[in-house]
Motif scaffolding. Structure first.
Motif, PDB file in Angstrom:
ATOM      1  N   UNK B  93      41.085  44.703  43.814  1.00 33.18           N
ATOM      2  CA  UNK B  93      41.158  43.695  42.691  1.00 33.18           C
ATOM      3  C   UNK B  93      40.114  44.243  41.697  1.00 33.18           C
ATOM      4  N   UNK B  94      38.894  44.261  42.200  1.00 37.42           N
ATOM      5  CA  UNK B  94      37.808  44.560  40.904  1.00 37.42           C
ATOM      6  C   UNK B  94      37.075  45.850  41.209  1.00 37.42           C
ATOM      7  N   UNK B  95      37.610  46.765  42.221  1.00 36.24           N
ATOM      8  CA  UNK B  95      36.908  48.063  42.568  1.00 36.24           C
ATOM      9  C   UNK B  95      35.772  47.989  43.306  1.00 36.24           C
ATOM     10  N   UNK B  96      35.714  47.012  44.257  1.00 36.21           N
ATOM     11  CA  UNK B  96      34.569  46.818  45.152  1.00 36.21           C
ATOM     12  C   UNK B  96      34.774  46.427  46.525  1.00 36.21           C
ATOM     13  N   UNK B  97      36.012  46.139  46.889  1.00 34.81           N
ATOM     14  CA  UNK B  97      36.589  45.423  48.245  1.00 34.81           C
ATOM     15  C   UNK B  97      37.895  45.990  48.391  1.00 34.81           C
ATOM     16  N   UNK B  98      38.072  47.149  48.881  1.00 33.60           N
ATOM     17  CA  UNK B  98      39.281  47.820  49.212  1.00 33.60           C
ATOM     18  C   UNK B  98      39.716  47.149  50.399  1.00 33.60           C
ATOM     19  N   UNK B  99      41.293  46.695  50.286  1.00 37.69           N
ATOM     20  CA  UNK B  99      41.877  45.947  51.263  1.00 37.69           C
ATOM     21  C   UNK B  99      43.087  46.956  51.691  1.00 37.69           C
TER      22      UNK B  99
END
Lengths: 115, 110
Positions: B93-99
């Motif tokens: 979503x923001x570029x820091x928490x890949x799912x």
């Protein structure tokens, strides 16, 4: 050679015996992250760090600790390992210089077994 | 329900076939979409990256994102035995928490 180095690559330990998995990158990346990979569940984020002294929880942080005292290192600490932490662990890093590019550089993985 | 769903396979195809790999997701806020390839006993490596909707082509690989349907695809043309690997979709979503999805095992037979 640009790389992310994890140690140990393989470890068998017993419940409750504290252990640390080290991660080091030589690319001067700001962003570092730890994932665990389990069959059928894919990669799940444990903790991440946007820069030195800045860390935040991922989706499965329970039972883990991290620290980011230097830019190149991001160790994962299991204070009191339990069998449900048996997994394949990956450290990854990424540059934030040009914003998000989608590219995480992964280490080779650390296979941990907790008896 | 998982945030990202991916058929685990295995998907077995003959050499030269066109391969289609897919993921669905539930979080409409995702705006970064990636495909990673993971060979056995190795860490994943980035194959394709797409921001928002649309198509992206790189050699034999094409990535498609349909945000209205919450559906992403990876197509591999002229598949080769060296393409045999696990393919992981990933979103952020923001570029820091890949799912990540659970991964699809692909086997290309010669």
């Amino acid at each position: 050679e640009a790389q992310v180095t994890q140690n140990p690559r393989y470890l068998i330990t017993v419940t409750g015996k504290k252990l640390t998995v080290t991660c080091s990158q030589n690319m001067n990346h700001e962003y570092m992250s730890w994932y665990r990979q389990d069959p059928g569940l894919g990669l799940r984020q444990i903790y991440y760090s946007m820069n030195v002294e800045v860390t935040d929880k991922g989706d499965v942080p329970e039972g883990y600790k991290v620290s980011r005292k230097e830019k190149r290192n991001f160790p994962l600490i299991l204070e009191s390992p339990s069998p449900n932490q048996t997994s394949l662990y990956f450290c990854a890093s990424s540059s934030l210089e040009r914003g998000f590019t989608g590219e995480l550089f992964f280490g080779e993985g650390s296979r941990l077994t907790v008896l | 329900q998982k945030e990202v769903e991916q058929d685990p396979g295995p998907l077995s195809v003959p050499e030269g076939a066109i391969v289609s790999l897919n993921c669905t997701y539930s979080n409409s806020a995702f705006q970064y979409f990636m495909w990673y390839r993971q060979y056995s006993r190795k860490g994943p490596e980035l194959l394709m990256y797409t921001y928002s909707s649309g198509n992206k082509e790189d050699g034999r690989f094409t990535a498609q994102v349909d945000k209205s349907s919450k559906y992403i695809s990876l197509f591999i043309r002229d598949s080769q035995p060296s393409d045999s690997a696990t393919y992981l979709c990933a979103m952020d979503e923001y570029g820091n928490k890949l799912v990540f999805g659970a991964g699809t095992i692909l086997r290309v037979k010669s």
